[in-house]
Design a protein around this motif. Sequence first.
Motif, PDB file in Angstrom:
ATOM      1  N   GLN A  93     -20.943 -11.850   6.138  1.00 28.60           N
ATOM      2  CA  GLN A  93     -20.139 -11.366   5.025  1.00 28.60           C
ATOM      3  C   GLN A  93     -19.413 -10.084   5.440  1.00 28.60           C
ATOM      4  O   GLN A  93     -19.935  -9.306   6.237  1.00 28.60           O
ATOM      5  N   LEU A  94     -18.208  -9.933   4.904  1.00 29.08           N
ATOM      6  CA  LEU A  94     -17.411  -8.736   5.177  1.00 29.08           C
ATOM      7  C   LEU A  94     -16.944  -8.144   3.862  1.00 29.08           C
ATOM      8  O   LEU A  94     -16.471  -8.879   2.982  1.00 29.08           O
ATOM      9  N   VAL A  95     -17.067  -6.829   3.717  1.00 28.70           N
ATOM     10  CA  VAL A  95     -16.665  -6.148   2.477  1.00 28.70           C
ATOM     11  C   VAL A  95     -15.790  -4.952   2.833  1.00 28.70           C
ATOM     12  O   VAL A  95     -16.254  -3.996   3.462  1.00 28.70           O
ATOM     13  N   GLU A  96     -14.524  -5.016   2.415  1.00 25.90           N
ATOM     14  CA  GLU A  96     -13.582  -3.936   2.688  1.00 25.90           C
ATOM     15  C   GLU A  96     -13.625  -2.872   1.586  1.00 25.90           C
ATOM     16  O   GLU A  96     -13.978  -3.172   0.437  1.00 25.90           O
ATOM     17  N   SER A  97     -13.244  -1.683   1.954  1.00 26.62           N
ATOM     18  CA  SER A  97     -13.098  -0.590   0.999  1.00 26.62           C
ATOM     19  C   SER A  97     -12.112   0.413   1.568  1.00 26.62           C
ATOM     20  O   SER A  97     -11.741   0.339   2.754  1.00 26.62           O
ATOM     21  N   GLY A  98     -11.690   1.348   0.722  1.00 28.52           N
ATOM     22  CA  GLY A  98     -10.842   2.437   1.197  1.00 28.52           C
ATOM     23  C   GLY A  98      -9.387   2.355   0.808  1.00 28.52           C
ATOM     24  O   GLY A  98      -8.624   3.291   1.086  1.00 28.52           O
ATOM     25  N   GLY A  99      -8.987   1.260   0.198  1.00 27.99           N
ATOM     26  CA  GLY A  99      -7.604   1.146  -0.221  1.00 27.99           C
ATOM     27  C   GLY A  99      -7.283   2.091  -1.359  1.00 27.99           C
ATOM     28  O   GLY A  99      -8.169   2.695  -1.958  1.00 27.99           O
ATOM     29  N   TRP A 133       1.462   9.797   4.421  1.00 26.89           N
ATOM     30  CA  TRP A 133       0.054  10.106   4.292  1.00 26.89           C
ATOM     31  C   TRP A 133      -0.786   9.195   5.183  1.00 26.89           C
ATOM     32  O   TRP A 133      -0.279   8.237   5.784  1.00 26.89           O
ATOM     33  N   SER A 134      -2.090   9.484   5.211  1.00 22.60           N
ATOM     34  CA  SER A 134      -3.050   8.690   5.994  1.00 22.60           C
ATOM     35  C   SER A 134      -4.088   8.078   5.074  1.00 22.60           C
ATOM     36  O   SER A 134      -4.315   8.551   3.950  1.00 22.60           O
ATOM     37  N   LEU A 135      -4.707   7.020   5.593  1.00 21.45           N
ATOM     38  CA  LEU A 135      -5.762   6.328   4.844  1.00 21.45           C
ATOM     39  C   LEU A 135      -6.675   5.664   5.867  1.00 21.45           C
ATOM     40  O   LEU A 135      -6.192   5.207   6.927  1.00 21.45           O
ATOM     41  N   ARG A 136      -7.965   5.611   5.589  1.00 19.42           N
ATOM     42  CA  ARG A 136      -8.885   4.892   6.461  1.00 19.42           C
ATOM     43  C   ARG A 136      -9.551   3.774   5.677  1.00 19.42           C
ATOM     44  O   ARG A 136     -10.197   4.018   4.650  1.00 19.42           O
ATOM     45  N   LEU A 137      -9.406   2.575   6.191  1.00 16.09           N
ATOM     46  CA  LEU A 137     -10.056   1.415   5.597  1.00 16.09           C
ATOM     47  C   LEU A 137     -11.376   1.154   6.322  1.00 16.09           C
ATOM     48  O   LEU A 137     -11.480   1.357   7.530  1.00 16.09           O
ATOM     49  N   SER A 138     -12.353   0.682   5.554  1.00 16.24           N
ATOM     50  CA  SER A 138     -13.650   0.307   6.121  1.00 16.24           C
ATOM     51  C   SER A 138     -13.939  -1.151   5.818  1.00 16.24           C
ATOM     52  O   SER A 138     -13.457  -1.698   4.818  1.00 16.24           O
ATOM     53  N   CYS A 139     -14.714  -1.764   6.674  1.00 16.01           N
ATOM     54  CA  CYS A 139     -15.103  -3.165   6.515  1.00 16.01           C
ATOM     55  C   CYS A 139     -16.560  -3.281   6.943  1.00 16.01           C
ATOM     56  O   CYS A 139     -16.862  -3.258   8.142  1.00 16.01           O
TER      57      CYS A 139
END
Lengths: 106, 113
Positions: free
Chosen positions: B1-7, B14-20
Amino acid sequence: DIQMTQSPSFLSASVGDRVTITCRASQDITNYLAWYQQKPGKVPKLLMYVVSTLQSGVPSRFSGSGSGTDFTLTISSLQPEDVATYYCQHYNNPRTFGQGTKVEIK
Amino acid sequence: QLVESGGGLVQPGWSLRLSCAASGFSVTNSDLSWVRQAPGKGLEWVSVILGGGDTYYADSVKGRFTISRDSSQNTLYLQMNSLRDDDSGVYYCAREFGGLDVWGQGTTVTVSS
């Protein structure tokens, strides 16, 4: 870069029809070719990889063929649940998707 | 299973970091990709990190995005810098095992002033 071109972009067919979607690569991609199905509002789902290997759980009415630069996805008997957009993908470097083929029921 | 976050919603530049976050398999031993989809558009491959550590990027994000992974957290990341309007969309992480066989649910990034 490798370009993946699908045709048609849209098709409308009747339940039970045989449907074929083509995917052409701009250069030889050997067999690094996968197909995905994305239903409206849903996450893409892998249908097939290495051109013609059916992913577990995918109905046998789906099949794939081709080599080199020309590939096809065939649905032998279109069902209502097959309404979706279908994408081919070259999954080696550089990884590239086709632009998609939207399939609807006539 | 994969769960993304950070959007989220950010301004251009600007900057953004997504996590999975992965479960059921190791991110270290897997090839993992980020794929995005702009509203009403098709799928676009963004980046991949191979099991051996090699990384590759789409030309559209090269030099701005960085893919990485943390074995202790069993998590994949996508650091996105100098964001542009056309980076907006749903970002999916996916495992590559003969095609992209496991996908997350996606996280939405909106770049707008």
